[in-house]
Design an enzyme around this catalytic site. Structure first.
Site, mmCIF file in Angstrom:
data_model
loop_
_atom_site.group_PDB
_atom_site.id
_atom_site.type_symbol
_atom_site.label_atom_id
_atom_site.label_comp_id
_atom_site.label_asym_id
_atom_site.label_seq_id
_atom_site.Cartn_x
_atom_site.Cartn_y
_atom_site.Cartn_z
ATOM 1 N N TRP A 1 16.774 10.646 32.578
ATOM 2 C CA TRP A 1 15.635 10.281 33.427
ATOM 3 C C TRP A 1 14.335 10.033 32.666
ATOM 4 O O TRP A 1 13.340 9.616 33.266
ATOM 5 C CB TRP A 1 15.407 11.367 34.479
ATOM 6 C CG TRP A 1 16.431 11.375 35.561
ATOM 7 C CD1 TRP A 1 17.423 10.459 35.753
ATOM 8 C CD2 TRP A 1 16.553 12.337 36.624
ATOM 9 N NE1 TRP A 1 18.159 10.788 36.863
ATOM 10 C CE2 TRP A 1 17.644 11.940 37.415
ATOM 11 C CE3 TRP A 1 15.861 13.498 36.976
ATOM 12 C CZ2 TRP A 1 18.052 12.654 38.539
ATOM 13 C CZ3 TRP A 1 16.260 14.203 38.090
ATOM 14 C CH2 TRP A 1 17.336 13.786 38.860
ATOM 15 N N HIS B 1 17.778 10.398 20.252
ATOM 16 C CA HIS B 1 17.588 9.204 21.086
ATOM 17 C C HIS B 1 16.620 8.257 20.376
ATOM 18 O O HIS B 1 15.716 8.700 19.669
ATOM 19 C CB HIS B 1 17.031 9.611 22.456
ATOM 20 C CG HIS B 1 17.044 8.486 23.441
ATOM 21 N ND1 HIS B 1 16.061 7.539 23.482
ATOM 22 C CD2 HIS B 1 17.951 8.153 24.393
ATOM 23 C CE1 HIS B 1 16.358 6.664 24.436
ATOM 24 N NE2 HIS B 1 17.499 7.016 25.008
ATOM 25 N N GLU C 1 24.352 3.593 21.231
ATOM 26 C CA GLU C 1 23.352 2.851 22.002
ATOM 27 C C GLU C 1 22.645 1.866 21.083
ATOM 28 O O GLU C 1 21.736 2.253 20.337
ATOM 29 C CB GLU C 1 22.300 3.811 22.547
ATOM 30 C CG GLU C 1 22.820 4.802 23.540
ATOM 31 C CD GLU C 1 21.681 5.314 24.414
ATOM 32 O OE1 GLU C 1 21.644 4.929 25.582
ATOM 33 O OE2 GLU C 1 20.830 6.049 23.908
ATOM 34 N N GLY D 1 16.894 -0.452 27.736
ATOM 35 C CA GLY D 1 15.783 -0.837 28.609
ATOM 36 C C GLY D 1 15.418 -2.314 28.538
ATOM 37 O O GLY D 1 14.339 -2.710 28.959
ATOM 38 N N SER E 1 21.112 -0.470 28.895
ATOM 39 C CA SER E 1 21.100 -1.375 30.054
ATOM 40 C C SER E 1 22.402 -1.372 30.848
ATOM 41 O O SER E 1 22.875 -2.419 31.297
ATOM 42 C CB SER E 1 20.734 -2.790 29.621
ATOM 43 O OG SER E 1 19.431 -2.810 29.081
ATOM 44 N N GLY F 1 17.388 3.705 32.986
ATOM 45 C CA GLY F 1 16.715 3.136 34.152
ATOM 46 C C GLY F 1 17.495 3.230 35.461
ATOM 47 O O GLY F 1 16.967 3.708 36.474
HETATM 48 P P1 PGA Z 1 18.639 2.145 29.787
HETATM 49 O O1 PGA Z 1 18.355 3.425 28.875
HETATM 50 O O2 PGA Z 1 19.895 2.421 30.537
HETATM 51 O O3 PGA Z 1 17.433 2.071 30.679
HETATM 52 O O4 PGA Z 1 18.768 0.983 28.879
HETATM 53 C C1 PGA Z 1 19.355 3.951 28.095
HETATM 54 C C2 PGA Z 1 18.889 5.209 27.440
HETATM 55 O O5 PGA Z 1 18.224 6.027 28.056
HETATM 56 O O6 PGA Z 1 19.205 5.419 26.283
#
Ligand code: PGA
Length: 226
Positions: free
Chosen positions: A10, A77, A150, A156, A189, A211
């Site tokens: 979140w 992260h 990731e 995002g 995403s 998101g």
């Molecule tokens: P996202 O974020 O799904 O908004 O791209 C991913 C994340 O929090 O690492």
């Protein structure tokens, strides 16, 4: 039975505790991990019966996190790395989290300046990042380790790696972490439409969602798919 892991990251949302509790109630399913902002974590934890609680970082001591009934801790992260967190710092946090018997979700992934040179360059980058972050971790501790692949350029941004490349990356991560079986998640995403593709992909054992994890209807679809 659900065996894929779905993490709701979140970040600094939602704006109110009331909203946080409402969302948490609607996601309270087995296999779901909710990582709320630290200020809401205790109250959110109180309403969870099936889902698990996660912390977004090792910001306070692992001992305190444990007392708050937190089971998972996200480490490394890209938001943290962008603020200057180094692989050496991440390796230290990882060691602490695992020593306390908490489950670690280590985030790795390349930036676009690496990926634009091709998938092979991205693979080399991720393998090297992983080596640095894992340090000299003992195999016995690796059972509580999850790795979230990731790609930074996909977080995002509405862009995704292809499920095929995500699968290949997950395979490489698994191969490079000793002989242990670790679980690898995909993030960047993820939405209700593409979640299914990633969840059906070989080697991908779950998703890390930012998101969309704040959009109850859409996130519940992802949980259903899992
Ligand atoms: P996202 O974020 O799904 O908004 O791209 C991913 C994340 O929090 O690492």
């Amino acid at each position: 039975m659900m065996n894929k892991l779905i993490i709701a990251n979140w970040k600094m949302n939602p704006p109110t505790l009331k909203e946080a509790v409402r969302l948490a109630r609607s996601y309270d399913k087995k296999g779901v991990v909710i990582a709320p902002p630290l200020v809401f974590i205790e109250e959110v934890g109180k309403v969870l019966k099936k889902a698990s609680l996660g912390a977004q970082d090792l910001k306070i001591s692992a001992d305190k996190l444990k007392r708050l009934k937190i089971k998972y801790v996200i480490i490394g992260h890209s938001d943290r790395r962008a603020l200057g967190e180094t692989d050496a710092m991440i390796a230290k946090k990882l060691k602490i989290v695992l020593a306390y018997g908490l489950r670690a979700i280590l985030c790795v992934g390349e930036k676009w300046n690496v990926r634009k040179r091709g998938i092979a360059a991205a693979k080399r980058f991720v393998a090297s990042q992983l080596r640095k972050d894992l340090g000299k971790l003992k195999n016995s501790k690796i059972k509580n380790l999850f790795v979230a692949y990731e790609p930074v350029w996909a977080i995002g941004t509405g862009k995704n790696e292809t499920p095929e490349n995500a699968s290949e990356m997950a395979r490489i991560v698994k191969k490079s972490v000793a002989k242990s079986k670790i679980r690898v998640l995909y993030g960047g995403s993820v939405n209700a439409k593409n979640a299914k593709l990633f969840l059906e992909t070989r080697n991908v054992d779950g998703l890390l969602v930012g998101g969309v994890s704040l959009k109850a209807e859409e996130f519940n679809k992802i949980i259903k798919n899992a």
